[in-house]
Design a protein around this motif. Structure first.
Motif, short mmCIF file in Angstrom:
data_model
loop_
_atom_site.label_atom_id
_atom_site.label_comp_id
_atom_site.label_asym_id
_atom_site.label_seq_id
_atom_site.Cartn_x
_atom_site.Cartn_y
_atom_site.Cartn_z
N ILE A 25 86.23 -92.43 16.48
CA ILE A 25 85.35 -93.26 17.30
C ILE A 25 84.34 -94.00 16.43
CG2 ILE A 25 83.44 -93.10 18.97
CD1 ILE A 25 85.14 -90.79 20.28
N HIS A 26 83.88 -93.35 15.34
CA HIS A 26 82.92 -93.99 14.44
C HIS A 26 83.60 -94.88 13.39
CE1 HIS A 26 78.96 -92.41 15.60
NE2 HIS A 26 79.61 -91.34 16.01
N GLY A 27 84.93 -94.95 13.43
CA GLY A 27 85.64 -95.83 12.50
C GLY A 27 85.87 -95.22 11.13
N ILE A 28 85.93 -93.90 11.06
CA ILE A 28 86.08 -93.20 9.77
C ILE A 28 87.50 -92.67 9.63
CG2 ILE A 28 85.22 -91.34 8.30
CD1 ILE A 28 82.59 -91.46 9.92
N ASP A 29 88.13 -93.00 8.54
CA ASP A 29 89.49 -92.51 8.26
C ASP A 29 89.38 -91.15 7.57
OD1 ASP A 29 92.11 -92.12 7.65
OD2 ASP A 29 92.33 -93.83 6.31
N TYR A 30 89.20 -90.12 8.40
CA TYR A 30 89.05 -88.75 7.87
C TYR A 30 89.48 -87.78 8.94
CZ TYR A 30 87.06 -84.87 5.22
OH TYR A 30 86.89 -83.69 4.49
N LYS A 31 90.16 -86.71 8.52
CA LYS A 31 90.58 -85.66 9.46
C LYS A 31 90.30 -84.29 8.86
CE LYS A 31 94.22 -87.98 12.10
NZ LYS A 31 95.63 -87.92 12.54
N ILE A 32 89.89 -83.39 9.73
CA ILE A 32 89.72 -81.99 9.33
C ILE A 32 91.09 -81.35 9.15
CG2 ILE A 32 88.78 -79.74 10.01
CD1 ILE A 32 86.66 -81.86 9.41
N PHE A 70 62.94 -94.86 14.25
CA PHE A 70 62.54 -95.02 15.65
C PHE A 70 63.28 -96.14 16.40
CE2 PHE A 70 59.78 -96.66 19.02
CZ PHE A 70 59.67 -95.51 19.79
N PRO A 71 63.41 -97.35 15.87
CA PRO A 71 64.04 -98.41 16.68
C PRO A 71 65.49 -98.13 17.04
CG PRO A 71 62.90 -99.32 14.77
CD PRO A 71 62.99 -97.84 14.56
N PHE A 72 66.14 -97.17 16.34
CA PHE A 72 67.56 -96.94 16.53
C PHE A 72 67.86 -95.63 17.26
CE2 PHE A 72 66.75 -99.26 12.58
CZ PHE A 72 67.36 -100.47 12.89
N ARG A 73 66.82 -94.91 17.67
CA ARG A 73 67.02 -93.61 18.32
C ARG A 73 67.62 -93.75 19.71
NH1 ARG A 73 61.31 -90.60 16.74
NH2 ARG A 73 61.66 -90.65 14.47
N GLY A 74 68.57 -92.85 20.00
CA GLY A 74 69.13 -92.77 21.33
C GLY A 74 70.00 -93.94 21.75
N LYS A 75 70.42 -94.77 20.79
CA LYS A 75 71.18 -95.97 21.16
C LYS A 75 72.55 -96.03 20.50
CE LYS A 75 66.92 -98.72 21.52
NZ LYS A 75 66.19 -99.90 20.97
N PHE A 76 72.63 -95.73 19.21
CA PHE A 76 73.84 -96.05 18.44
C PHE A 76 74.51 -94.82 17.83
CE2 PHE A 76 70.71 -99.58 17.89
CZ PHE A 76 71.32 -100.48 18.75
N ARG A 77 74.09 -93.63 18.23
CA ARG A 77 74.68 -92.38 17.73
C ARG A 77 74.57 -92.27 16.21
NH1 ARG A 77 80.20 -91.88 21.22
NH2 ARG A 77 80.20 -89.78 20.35
N ILE A 78 73.40 -92.68 15.72
CA ILE A 78 73.15 -92.63 14.28
C ILE A 78 73.11 -91.18 13.79
CG2 ILE A 78 71.47 -93.18 12.47
CD1 ILE A 78 72.98 -95.60 13.62
N GLY A 79 72.43 -90.31 14.55
CA GLY A 79 72.37 -88.90 14.17
C GLY A 79 73.73 -88.27 14.10
N GLU A 80 74.59 -88.61 15.05
CA GLU A 80 75.96 -88.08 15.06
C GLU A 80 76.72 -88.54 13.83
OE1 GLU A 80 78.58 -87.59 18.72
OE2 GLU A 80 79.26 -89.52 17.92
N LEU A 81 76.56 -89.80 13.44
CA LEU A 81 77.25 -90.31 12.26
C LEU A 81 76.81 -89.57 11.00
CD1 LEU A 81 79.10 -92.25 10.79
CD2 LEU A 81 77.31 -94.00 10.95
N MET A 82 75.50 -89.33 10.87
CA MET A 82 75.02 -88.60 9.69
C MET A 82 75.51 -87.16 9.70
SD MET A 82 71.19 -90.12 8.93
CE MET A 82 70.52 -89.79 10.57
N ARG A 83 75.61 -86.56 10.88
CA ARG A 83 76.16 -85.21 10.95
C ARG A 83 77.61 -85.18 10.49
NH1 ARG A 83 74.09 -82.13 9.65
NH2 ARG A 83 72.47 -81.74 11.19
#
Length: 235
Positions: free
Chosen positions: A228-235, A80-93
């Motif tokens: 954008i999330h700082g991940i060194d990965y490419k499709i 809850f404290p992190f919802r809608g702020k830091f794109r946490i759901g996007e990172l997990m996806r």
């Protein structure tokens, strides 16, 4: 969006012929955070996203079925404290998409709550409606959206066909047609502002599916998200 100067490469651990991801990245607002995929039991796995302080930012539970070349996402939750702020759901996806590619899986399925359908559509999931009640209520939503008269008329036509259907086979085919129509509808509304998306809310959730081929087709957008999330990965 801010530029990322340093990209972190995922670390892969082998487990029972599968690869499980560990990743540490730095976020301006949160500092160092860690994403780790762990085996729970049987075909069940869990991504845990945590801050250096030990605070859990979010979790994503899913199954991987390599013999069927698919995975299924059971529940993705941002605390809850992190919802809608830091794109946490996007990172997990993004972590789940890396799992799909590294383990040579062709698709990822899930059941979406009605309030999360637009979120999943944003990352390429398409409707894969299987239950007749889900079909009925989805068609009802689309038929009432006067912004897209052509789609509303298609929905009303399918509602009429549902009423006349006499066999389960006919209804299953109508589920497939409804899924295609719902995908057309989502492509329209997903570009709208959040408050506009909610003007004609879905009354019930439904099954959705993300195919590997669709990610490859849209790989430039996904690769931008990794960067954008700082991940060194490419499709």
């Amino acid at each position: 969006m801010a530029n990322v100067n340093f990209l972190s490469k995922p670390v892969w651990k082998n487990f029972s012929n599968l690869k499980l991801c560990s990743l540490s990245i730095n976020k301006k607002e949160l500092g160092e955070i860690c994403a780790k995929v762990s085996h729970q039991k049987d075909d069940y796995y869990l991504t845990t996203l945590s801050a250096k302080s030990g605070a859990i930012l979010g979790t994503d539970s899913f199954g991987m079925y390599p013999e069927e070349k698919r995975m299924f996402d059971f529940d993705i939750t941002t605390n809850f404290p992190f919802r809608g702020k830091f794109r946490i759901g996007e990172l997990m996806r993004l972590v789940s998409i890396m799992e799909m590619f590294e383990n040579h899986l062709d698709s990822m399925g899930l059941y979406s709550r009605e309030t999360a359908i637009n979120f999943h559509a944003k990352y390429g999931f398409r409707p894969d409606i299987k239950k007749f009640m889900h079909m009925d209520l989805t068609l009802d939503t689309i038929s009432q959206d006067t912004r897209y008269e052509e789609l509303a008329q298609k929905a009303k036509f399918l509602i009429g066909r549902v009423k006349l259907a006499e066999t389960s086979a006919e209804l299953r085919n109508l589920c497939r047609l409804t899924s295609k129509l719902a995908d057309e509808y989502l492509q329209k509304i997903k570009v709208l502002k959040s408050e506009e998306q909610k003007l004609f809310p879905f009354k019930i959730g439904f099954d959705m599916k993300l195919n590997k081929d669709d990610i490859v087709y849209d790989k430039d957008r996904f690769n931008d998200l990794f960067r954008i999330h700082g991940i060194d990965y490419k499709i």
